[in-house]
Design an enzyme around this catalytic site. Structure first.
Site, short mmCIF file in Angstrom:
data_model
loop_
_atom_site.label_atom_id
_atom_site.label_comp_id
_atom_site.label_asym_id
_atom_site.label_seq_id
_atom_site.Cartn_x
_atom_site.Cartn_y
_atom_site.Cartn_z
N PHE A 181 0.85 -1.18 0.00
CA PHE A 181 0.00 0.00 0.00
C PHE A 181 0.89 1.24 0.00
O PHE A 181 1.78 1.36 0.84
CB PHE A 181 -0.91 0.03 1.23
CG PHE A 181 -2.07 -0.93 1.18
CD1 PHE A 181 -2.31 -1.74 0.07
CD2 PHE A 181 -2.95 -1.03 2.25
CE1 PHE A 181 -3.37 -2.64 0.03
CE2 PHE A 181 -4.02 -1.91 2.23
CZ PHE A 181 -4.24 -2.72 1.12
N GLU A 182 0.64 2.14 -0.93
CA GLU A 182 1.44 3.36 -1.03
C GLU A 182 0.52 4.56 -1.16
O GLU A 182 -0.66 4.43 -1.46
CB GLU A 182 2.40 3.25 -2.22
CG GLU A 182 3.32 2.03 -2.11
CD GLU A 182 4.37 1.93 -3.19
OE1 GLU A 182 4.82 2.98 -3.69
OE2 GLU A 182 4.75 0.79 -3.54
N ALA A 183 1.07 5.74 -0.89
CA ALA A 183 0.29 6.98 -0.85
C ALA A 183 -0.85 6.86 0.16
O ALA A 183 -1.93 7.39 -0.04
CB ALA A 183 -0.25 7.32 -2.24
#
Length: 384
Positions: A181-183
């Site tokens: 999971f990014e941002a």
């Protein structure tokens, strides 16, 4: 802490380069990451001459390094890059885990494909070799890395998402799940930790494992909005492995610089191992660099394509001892290009940090970008 001094012995006798498609084939996920990282950070510095060399690498059979034989994890990513299946079938003996990076999750917690055909050939091949597979799941939508998805999945949709991820891993015969999971919204720090704990508990109940992917950061930038959601102490308690993305220190959106500078990597590992057990941490090694025309304009350059570029333009890379990476310039179409990439010496030094820090192992991004000389360098570092 300068752990690279401890990792330099084998690396010092190696050298050479590697790279990628000069045009730069990037997966949609990688392009999305570039967009989000461009929200803010800084870049490194210059030079001294490079060396050359190359050895053959194991293409099957016994473990390729002492690290594999001793149970260290060597995780490679299988994403949507050209030549990925060819690389996998050639170099599989150099790894003991593969994250298949072809799935996203929705706000409702449903596991969906990322738009590319599911790589059933790669999955079947890995199963035939007995190599554990992790399903890599991302919060990517049509808008790129999507904080609304991670907000829902770690919050209101948590129970559904956990149940679906466990069912997905079991149905495919995977060893576990790799959450990338990014941002993530900074307000979801507690939720992300709670999600990791819930997913880990559910996976462990089925004999499966959890890898949590996190950005590379240190005490100086732990409160940056991009990094703040990742409570490494909490994630280190629940997850089996923390995969630190110690690559993309510099990207085309910023000024040219090392993509995985050794100083930056060590700072990130110092921080990660101060928060989570070192025996759970993986450091990331890129099989690519970047080719800049100017700040804000550039493309990804695979390891395997660097030698051809050097030959074509008759240039010799310089080795920057400050960051342990190579850099060079060339001119085409009236435009001067600046390249930063890895070579055998730098890769061996950075994989040598596994021993220096007592890490769980290392992670390689990604199949299809490399050639045999890359794996020789990886194994040289792991054998320290």
């Amino acid at each position: 802490m300068n752990k690279l001094l401890m990792a330099a012995c084998v690396a010092a006798v190696l050298a050479g380069c590697g790279g990628s498609d000069p045009a730069g084939q990037q997966s949609p996920k990688a392009m999305a990451r570039m967009g989000n990282l461009a929200a803010g950070r800084v870049a490194p510095l210059p030079d001294t001459p490079a060396d050359a060399g190359g050895e053959r690498v194991l293409q099957g059979g016994a473990p390729a390094s002492k690290a594999l034989a001793n149970g260290k994890m060597v995780l490679a990513y299988y994403s949507g890059y050209s030549n990925n299946y060819n690389s996998l079938t050639k170099y599989y003996a150099n790894v003991n885990a593969v994250a298949i990076d072809f799935w996203n999750i929705t706000s409702a917690g449903a596991v969906v494909g990322n738009g590319d055909p599911t790589p059933t050939n790669a999955i079947a091949f890995l199963k035939s070799k007995g190599i554990p597979i992790y399903g890599c799941i991302s919060n990517v939508s049509n808008d790129g890395w999507d904080p609304l998805i991670s907000h829902a999945v770690t919050g209101a949709s948590r129970a559904t998402a956990v149940a679906n991820l466990v069912a997905f891993a079991k149905a495919n015969g995977f060893a576990g799940i790799n959450v990338d999971f990014e941002a993530v919204d900074q307000a979801d720090r507690a939720n992300l930790s709670a999600f990791s704990a819930a997913l880990s508990t559910a996976l462990h109940a089925q004999g499966l494992k959890l890898i949590m992917t996190v950005p590379a950061f240190s005490a100086t930038d732990e409160n940056h909005p991009y990094n703040l959601p990742f409570d490494l102490a909490a994630l280190g308690q629940s997850a089996d492995y923390i995969q630190v993305m110690t690559y993309d220190e510099a990207i085309p959106a910023w000024a040219p610089g090392a993509v995985a500078g050794s100083d930056w990597m060590e700072n990130a590992l110092d921080y990660a191992t101060s928060k989570a057990p070192a025996a759970k941490v993986l450091n990331g090694i890129p099989a690519y660099g970047y080719d800049w025309v100017k700040e804000g304009e550039g493309s990804q350059l695979f390891w395997r394509n660097v030698p051809g570029l050097l030959t074509k333009y008759g240039v010799t890379p310089k080795y920057d001892n400050n960051v342990n990476a190579i850099t060079f310039n060339y001119t085409t179409g009236g435009k001067k290009h600046t390249v930063w990439n890895e070579n055998a010496r730098s890769v061996a030094m950075k994989t040598g940090l596994v021993s220096a820090y007592g890490l769980a192992g290392t992670s390689i991004y990604a199949f299809g970008m490399e050639d045999a000389s890359f794996w020789t360098a990886v194994n040289a570092g792991l054998n320290q």
